[in-house]
Design an enzyme around this catalytic site. Sequence first.
Site, PDB file in Angstrom:
ATOM      1  N   HIS A   1      -6.150  -2.832  -5.620  1.00 38.00           N
ATOM      2  CA  HIS A   1      -5.645  -4.144  -6.027  1.00 38.00           C
ATOM      3  C   HIS A   1      -6.383  -4.599  -7.288  1.00 38.00           C
ATOM      4  O   HIS A   1      -7.607  -4.466  -7.362  1.00 38.00           O
ATOM      5  CB  HIS A   1      -5.846  -5.154  -4.891  1.00 38.00           C
ATOM      6  CG  HIS A   1      -5.285  -6.496  -5.201  1.00 38.00           C
ATOM      7  ND1 HIS A   1      -3.923  -6.757  -5.155  1.00 38.00           N
ATOM      8  CD2 HIS A   1      -5.878  -7.641  -5.612  1.00 38.00           C
ATOM      9  CE1 HIS A   1      -3.720  -8.014  -5.513  1.00 38.00           C
ATOM     10  NE2 HIS A   1      -4.885  -8.569  -5.794  1.00 38.00           N
TER      11      HIS A   1
ATOM     12  N   ARG B   1      12.362  -4.088   8.091  1.00 36.58           N
ATOM     13  CA  ARG B   1      11.069  -3.683   7.514  1.00 36.58           C
ATOM     14  C   ARG B   1      10.372  -2.649   8.396  1.00 36.58           C
ATOM     15  O   ARG B   1       9.829  -1.663   7.915  1.00 36.58           O
ATOM     16  CB  ARG B   1      10.148  -4.898   7.328  1.00 36.58           C
ATOM     17  CG  ARG B   1      10.670  -5.803   6.256  1.00 36.58           C
ATOM     18  CD  ARG B   1       9.626  -6.768   5.747  1.00 36.58           C
ATOM     19  NE  ARG B   1      10.005  -7.184   4.409  1.00 36.58           N
ATOM     20  CZ  ARG B   1       9.645  -6.570   3.302  1.00 36.58           C
ATOM     21  NH1 ARG B   1       8.845  -5.521   3.350  1.00 36.58           N
ATOM     22  NH2 ARG B   1      10.042  -6.990   2.129  1.00 36.58           N
TER      23      ARG B   1
ATOM     24  N   GLU C   1      -9.630   1.016 -12.569  1.00 35.23           N
ATOM     25  CA  GLU C   1      -8.903   1.476 -11.372  1.00 35.23           C
ATOM     26  C   GLU C   1      -8.857   2.999 -11.331  1.00 35.23           C
ATOM     27  O   GLU C   1      -9.047   3.613 -10.273  1.00 35.23           O
ATOM     28  CB  GLU C   1      -7.465   0.934 -11.368  1.00 35.23           C
ATOM     29  CG  GLU C   1      -7.355  -0.562 -11.185  1.00 35.23           C
ATOM     30  CD  GLU C   1      -5.898  -1.014 -11.096  1.00 35.23           C
ATOM     31  OE1 GLU C   1      -5.078  -0.335 -10.471  1.00 35.23           O
ATOM     32  OE2 GLU C   1      -5.572  -2.077 -11.667  1.00 35.23           O
TER      33      GLU C   1
ATOM     34  N   MET D   1       4.572  -1.965  -4.176  1.00 37.65           N
ATOM     35  CA  MET D   1       4.785  -3.414  -4.170  1.00 37.65           C
ATOM     36  C   MET D   1       5.668  -3.837  -2.987  1.00 37.65           C
ATOM     37  O   MET D   1       6.714  -4.456  -3.155  1.00 37.65           O
ATOM     38  CB  MET D   1       5.403  -3.864  -5.501  1.00 37.65           C
ATOM     39  CG  MET D   1       4.595  -3.421  -6.705  1.00 37.65           C
ATOM     40  SD  MET D   1       2.838  -3.797  -6.581  1.00 37.65           S
ATOM     41  CE  MET D   1       2.779  -5.254  -7.583  1.00 37.65           C
ATOM     42  N   ARG D   2       5.208  -3.467  -1.805  1.00 34.98           N
ATOM     43  CA  ARG D   2       5.970  -3.794  -0.606  1.00 34.98           C
ATOM     44  C   ARG D   2       4.953  -4.059   0.495  1.00 34.98           C
ATOM     45  O   ARG D   2       3.970  -3.314   0.614  1.00 34.98           O
ATOM     46  CB  ARG D   2       6.824  -2.573  -0.262  1.00 34.98           C
ATOM     47  CG  ARG D   2       7.986  -2.836   0.603  1.00 34.98           C
ATOM     48  CD  ARG D   2       8.769  -1.564   0.860  1.00 34.98           C
ATOM     49  NE  ARG D   2       9.405  -1.711   2.156  1.00 34.98           N
ATOM     50  CZ  ARG D   2      10.599  -2.259   2.339  1.00 34.98           C
ATOM     51  NH1 ARG D   2      11.317  -2.648   1.318  1.00 34.98           N
ATOM     52  NH2 ARG D   2      11.085  -2.396   3.550  1.00 34.98           N
TER      53      ARG D   2
ATOM     54  N   SER E   1     -10.319  -3.677  -6.694  1.00 31.39           N
ATOM     55  CA  SER E   1     -10.872  -3.411  -5.369  1.00 31.39           C
ATOM     56  C   SER E   1     -10.060  -2.320  -4.688  1.00 31.39           C
ATOM     57  O   SER E   1      -8.822  -2.322  -4.773  1.00 31.39           O
ATOM     58  CB  SER E   1     -10.762  -4.658  -4.469  1.00 31.39           C
ATOM     59  OG  SER E   1     -11.265  -5.808  -5.107  1.00 31.39           O
TER      60      SER E   1
ATOM     61  N   THR F   1      -4.755  -3.578   6.224  1.00 29.16           N
ATOM     62  CA  THR F   1      -4.621  -4.186   7.548  1.00 29.16           C
ATOM     63  C   THR F   1      -3.408  -5.122   7.479  1.00 29.16           C
ATOM     64  O   THR F   1      -2.757  -5.206   6.438  1.00 29.16           O
ATOM     65  CB  THR F   1      -5.893  -4.975   7.919  1.00 29.16           C
ATOM     66  OG1 THR F   1      -6.145  -5.916   6.874  1.00 29.16           O
ATOM     67  CG2 THR F   1      -7.095  -4.058   8.087  1.00 29.16           C
TER      68      THR F   1
HETATM   69  C1  GAR Z   1      -2.069  -1.351 -10.628  1.00 29.69           C
HETATM   70  O1  GAR Z   1      -2.698  -2.258 -11.492  1.00 29.69           O
HETATM   71  C2  GAR Z   1      -2.378  -1.695  -9.185  1.00 29.69           C
HETATM   72  O2  GAR Z   1      -3.677  -2.156  -8.980  1.00 29.69           O
HETATM   73  C3  GAR Z   1      -1.382  -2.798  -8.941  1.00 29.69           C
HETATM   74  O3  GAR Z   1      -0.204  -2.375  -9.587  1.00 29.69           O
HETATM   75  C4  GAR Z   1      -0.554  -1.529 -10.673  1.00 29.69           C
HETATM   76  C5  GAR Z   1       0.175  -0.217 -10.504  1.00 29.69           C
HETATM   77  O4  GAR Z   1       0.019   0.586 -11.621  1.00 29.69           O
HETATM   78  N1  GAR Z   1      -1.173  -3.023  -7.537  1.00 29.69           N
HETATM   79  C6  GAR Z   1      -0.960  -4.218  -7.015  1.00 29.69           C
HETATM   80  O5  GAR Z   1      -0.889  -5.228  -7.680  1.00 29.69           O
HETATM   81  C7  GAR Z   1      -0.801  -4.213  -5.517  1.00 29.69           C
HETATM   82  N2  GAR Z   1      -0.859  -5.545  -5.005  1.00 29.69           N
HETATM   83  P1  GAR Z   1       0.367   2.123 -11.563  1.00 29.69           P
HETATM   84  O6  GAR Z   1       1.780   2.239 -10.983  1.00 29.69           O
HETATM   85  O7  GAR Z   1       0.321   2.557 -13.002  1.00 29.69           O
HETATM   86  O8  GAR Z   1      -0.657   2.796 -10.692  1.00 29.69           O
END
Ligand code: GAR
Length: 207
Positions: A114, A70, A179, A95-96, A141, A146
């Site tokens: 998020h 990682r 978002e 998503m990592r 949010s 961090t």
């Molecule tokens: C979004 O809803 C973002 O907030 C979430 O994944 C989606 C990505 O959509 N992120 C997470 O859940 C991170 N923990 P996108 O690829 O269309 O921007």
Amino acid sequence: MTLALGVLISGRGSNLVAILDAIQQGTLNAAVKVVVSNKATAGGLELAKQRGIQTVFLDPKAFAKEINQREAYDLAVGKLLQEHGVECVALAGYMRIVTPALIRLFLSKMVNIHPSLLPAFPGLDAQRQALEHGTKVSGCSVHFVTEGVDEGQIICQKAVVIQEGDTVESLSARILEQEHQLYPQALQFMAQGRLKVEGRTVRILQS
Ligand code: GAR
């Protein structure tokens, strides 16, 4: 001053597109220097390419032989970002889990979006978590990254009311609309140098 952005993605890339649109419309004073994905199939890679943005797919499997896979991967991501002159990193559906090896390189310069009102429902499937918990309000949010997952200081949030009969899909779609407004706005505050971190609180200074 134009903020030199690097965007990390894993999928669809609609937040990335919202950022690129805001730049084009002149509401975000930034330039996306490179988009990096840990997934070859991420739709956002193609969308970025269509707009002439540099993209890189960095395969985590290429680091499988390293002792600290990682960290090795994150160091490679960091190197790439630095080579492209990136000063601020935006995680957009990345998503990592990011290790300290990368966070350290962009201290107070790495942010994430998020789909919940943190600190509620961190981690995966935030919209499903909110529905299953029976909350009446959720949202999104933008926060600093961090070491703890989704634990960094919150920069800004937007609430979304949960409606009767909402499904994961319907709620996710309404949160996503917010978002797309919130992320470019938070990045513009960063571009303007208006974010001041005081302990857990982020103050947004007057422009
Ligand atoms: C979004 O809803 C973002 O907030 C979430 O994944 C989606 C990505 O959509 N992120 C997470 O859940 C991170 N923990 P996108 O690829 O269309 O921007």
